[in-house]
Design a protein around this motif. Structure first.
Motif, PDB file in Angstrom:
ATOM      1  N   CYS A 170       1.127  -1.176  -0.001  1.00  0.00           N
ATOM      2  CA  CYS A 170       0.031  -0.081   0.093  1.00  0.00           C
ATOM      3  C   CYS A 170       0.806   1.163   0.102  1.00  0.00           C
ATOM      4  O   CYS A 170       0.504   2.218  -0.765  1.00  0.00           O
ATOM      5  CB  CYS A 170      -0.795  -0.148   1.150  1.00  0.00           C
ATOM      6  N   GLN A 174       0.734   4.101  -2.760  1.00  0.00           N
ATOM      7  CA  GLN A 174       0.508   5.560  -2.374  1.00  0.00           C
ATOM      8  C   GLN A 174       1.660   6.495  -2.903  1.00  0.00           C
ATOM      9  O   GLN A 174       1.345   7.476  -3.577  1.00  0.00           O
ATOM     10  CB  GLN A 174       0.802   5.759  -0.658  1.00  0.00           C
ATOM     11  N   ARG A 428       1.894  10.942   4.252  1.00  0.00           N
ATOM     12  CA  ARG A 428       1.443   9.406   4.232  1.00  0.00           C
ATOM     13  C   ARG A 428       1.209   8.652   5.583  1.00  0.00           C
ATOM     14  O   ARG A 428       0.346   7.642   5.486  1.00  0.00           O
ATOM     15  CB  ARG A 428       2.491   8.750   3.324  1.00  0.00           C
ATOM     16  N   ARG A 439      -9.205   6.643   4.323  1.00  0.00           N
ATOM     17  CA  ARG A 439      -8.190   6.357   3.501  1.00  0.00           C
ATOM     18  C   ARG A 439      -8.466   6.141   2.019  1.00  0.00           C
ATOM     19  O   ARG A 439      -7.799   6.695   1.106  1.00  0.00           O
ATOM     20  CB  ARG A 439      -7.188   5.072   4.054  1.00  0.00           C
ATOM     21  N   TRP A 440      -9.533   5.385   2.084  1.00  0.00           N
ATOM     22  CA  TRP A 440     -10.179   5.031   0.506  1.00  0.00           C
ATOM     23  C   TRP A 440     -10.527   6.233  -0.275  1.00  0.00           C
ATOM     24  O   TRP A 440     -10.789   6.135  -1.381  1.00  0.00           O
ATOM     25  CB  TRP A 440     -10.820   3.819   0.455  1.00  0.00           C
ATOM     26  N   TYR A 443      -7.580   7.738  -1.347  1.00  0.00           N
ATOM     27  CA  TYR A 443      -6.917   7.220  -2.538  1.00  0.00           C
ATOM     28  C   TYR A 443      -7.994   7.365  -3.875  1.00  0.00           C
ATOM     29  O   TYR A 443      -7.429   7.887  -4.932  1.00  0.00           O
ATOM     30  CB  TYR A 443      -7.126   5.383  -2.145  1.00  0.00           C
TER      31      TYR A 443
END
Length: 470
Positions: A170, A174, A428, A439-440, A443
């Motif tokens: 991940c 990122q 991050r 978080r998503w 993203y």
């Protein structure tokens, strides 16, 4: 194969499961095979040149350690270095495009020379396994634009056994996503305006030219650091940590500080393998100034053909010499202005002045003719046109006003992230501590920014990275 292409996505989709499925002892050879495929997709002839360079350096390093006579060792070192530099010089400066320039030749040549120098200095032992050495040379994430690898830090990582780690995976994605945003949303959009203004520099006013110069200064950072972020993120997925090549360079307080933050692997290479062997700062102030000018002159030549690159390097060397000479005067001015040299006001002033000096130098880096750069600087100073900032005149250079406003928002985001990193706050890390939903959402915002706002060409591929031609 560009990082910002659909082919690269397919390439990684195939490589990642292969890498983690095979026995751990052969993982690095999977990377080697895919690195070779990556390079062959660019050019078979360039691949042969790169391979021959690697064979010469590999054999020379073993030879250097087998002979005991220092004079013979030095002759072998000089011969191998001269051959690699000669190939680079011939292909880059003599043929000038008549022969295809091997991908990343400037970067892997310096990496190979650094390896040879470290073996000669007995800092490292020469690698006896050619395939392990060859992976060091060809590792695909850093072959495009670096960072320039050091054998002692990279080779041992290849030999470690790596298992799939979801958190590391991940973090790698990122970093890659942030690199894509910097490249495709910021750099490529800003480059449209920069190119249109510079292509018609003799018909526009001083403010437009100043705007273009600032945009180019941002473009080259977003483009280059974006590529390195993608490279570092890709390598991290496989458990390989590449060095960070940038540390908030436009927040530097001096030009010397700028080069500790910009293209760190290159500046540290020149320091260790050129500046220090020339004598560094051990032989007096005047000799130190001469060494600085020589190093930055070589840096300019390394970047490209033309007096503009040499002058760009000379400017950065001259800035540092002049800064050292004027240090007593600068401190006197601070006292007269009642500004504490170590205070916030002085720091902001230093950052502003350093940014402007770097910005001026980038003009010479961007143009193809020194007279063009001089004309641009003269027009910026003598013929300002501030009115264009308050109407829609800037929209005639390839990006609409809405597009410019959106670009401005992402530049602010970039500056925000840089300031946080400058203060030691890793965004991050903060994102990774948030709830899954948060978080998503972040993203998805990043993914949508790249998909919807990214600049694409044929087959939905982004333009090449600026530093690929160096």
């Amino acid at each position: 194969m560009s990082f910002c292409s659909l082919k690269y996505g397919y390439f990684l989709t195939l490589l990642i499961p292969c890498y983690f499925i095979v026995p751990k002892r052969i993982q690095r050879y999977v990377l080697l095979v895919f690195s070779i495929v990556f390079y062959l997709m660019y050019s078979e002839k360039a691949f042969i040149i790169m391979t021959l360079s690697g064979i010469v350096v590999y054999a020379t390093a073993l030879w250097v350690r087998r002979v005991e006579n220092k004079g013979t060792q030095k002759m072998l070192l000089i011969a191998a270095v001269s051959l690699n530099v000669g190939v680079l010089f011939f292909l880059k400066y003599i043929t000038r495009g008549s022969i295809i320039l091997p991908l990343g030749i400037s970067f892997y040549t310096l990496a190979l020379i650094g390896y040879l120098m470290d073996v000669y200095r007995e800092k490292i032992m020469p690698e006896t396994n050619f395939f392990d050495f060859y992976l060091f040379e060809t590792f695909f994430p850093h072959i495009l634009q670096g960072p320039i690898a050091r054998y002692d830090t990279l080779a041992k990582q290849f030999k470690e056994k790596h298992t799939f780690d979801y958190d590391r995976f991940c973090r790698g994605l990122q970093l890659m996503l942030w690199g894509f945003i910097k490249k495709m949303v910021i750099a490529d959009r800003a480059a449209i305006v920069v190119n249109n203004i510079y292509d018609t520099y003799y018909t526009v006013g001083g403010t437009e030219l100043f705007f273009a110069s600032i945009l180019y200064t941002l473009t080259i950072f977003a483009d280059f650091s974006g590529c390195v972020d993608i490279a570092r993120g890709t390598a991290l997925i496989f458990g390989i940590r590449l060095s960070d090549n940038f540390r908030q360079p436009y927040l530097a307080v001096s030009v010397n500080d700028f080069w500790k933050r910009w293209h760190i692997s290159l500046s540290s290479w020149f320091r260790d393998y050129l500046y220090i062997p020339l004598g560094g700062n051990r032989k007096g102030q005047c000799r130190r100034w001469v060494n600085v000018l020589l190093v930055f002159g070589v840096s300019g030549i390394w970047h490209g053909v033309g007096l503009n690159y040499l002058l760009w390097g000379a400017l950065h060397g001259g800035y540092q010499v002049l800064g050292s000479v004027l240090k007593p005067l600068r401190q006197k001015c601070y006292r007269l202005m009642k500004i504490c040299d170590g205070g916030k006001a002085a720091q902001i002033l230093k950052i502003f002045i350093t940014f402007q000096l770097v910005n001026i130098a980038w003009i010479f880096f961007r143009v193809t003719d020194i007279r063009q750069a001089c004309y641009i600087l003269k027009t910026m100073i003598l013929h300002p046109t501030p009115g264009v900032l308050f109407d829609e005149s800037l929209a005639q250079y390839g990006v609409s006003m809405k597009g410019l406003h959106m670009l401005g928002l992402f530049v602010i985001l970039l500056l925000f992230v840089e300031i946080l990193n400058y203060r030691g706050i890793k965004l991050r890390d903060w994102i990774n501590r948030q709830w899954l939903v948060v978080r998503w959402c972040i993203y998805l915002f990043g993914i949508m920014a790249v998909v919807v706002l990214g600049i694409y060409g044929v087959d939905y591929n982004a333009s090449d990275f600026i530093y690929m031609k160096f």
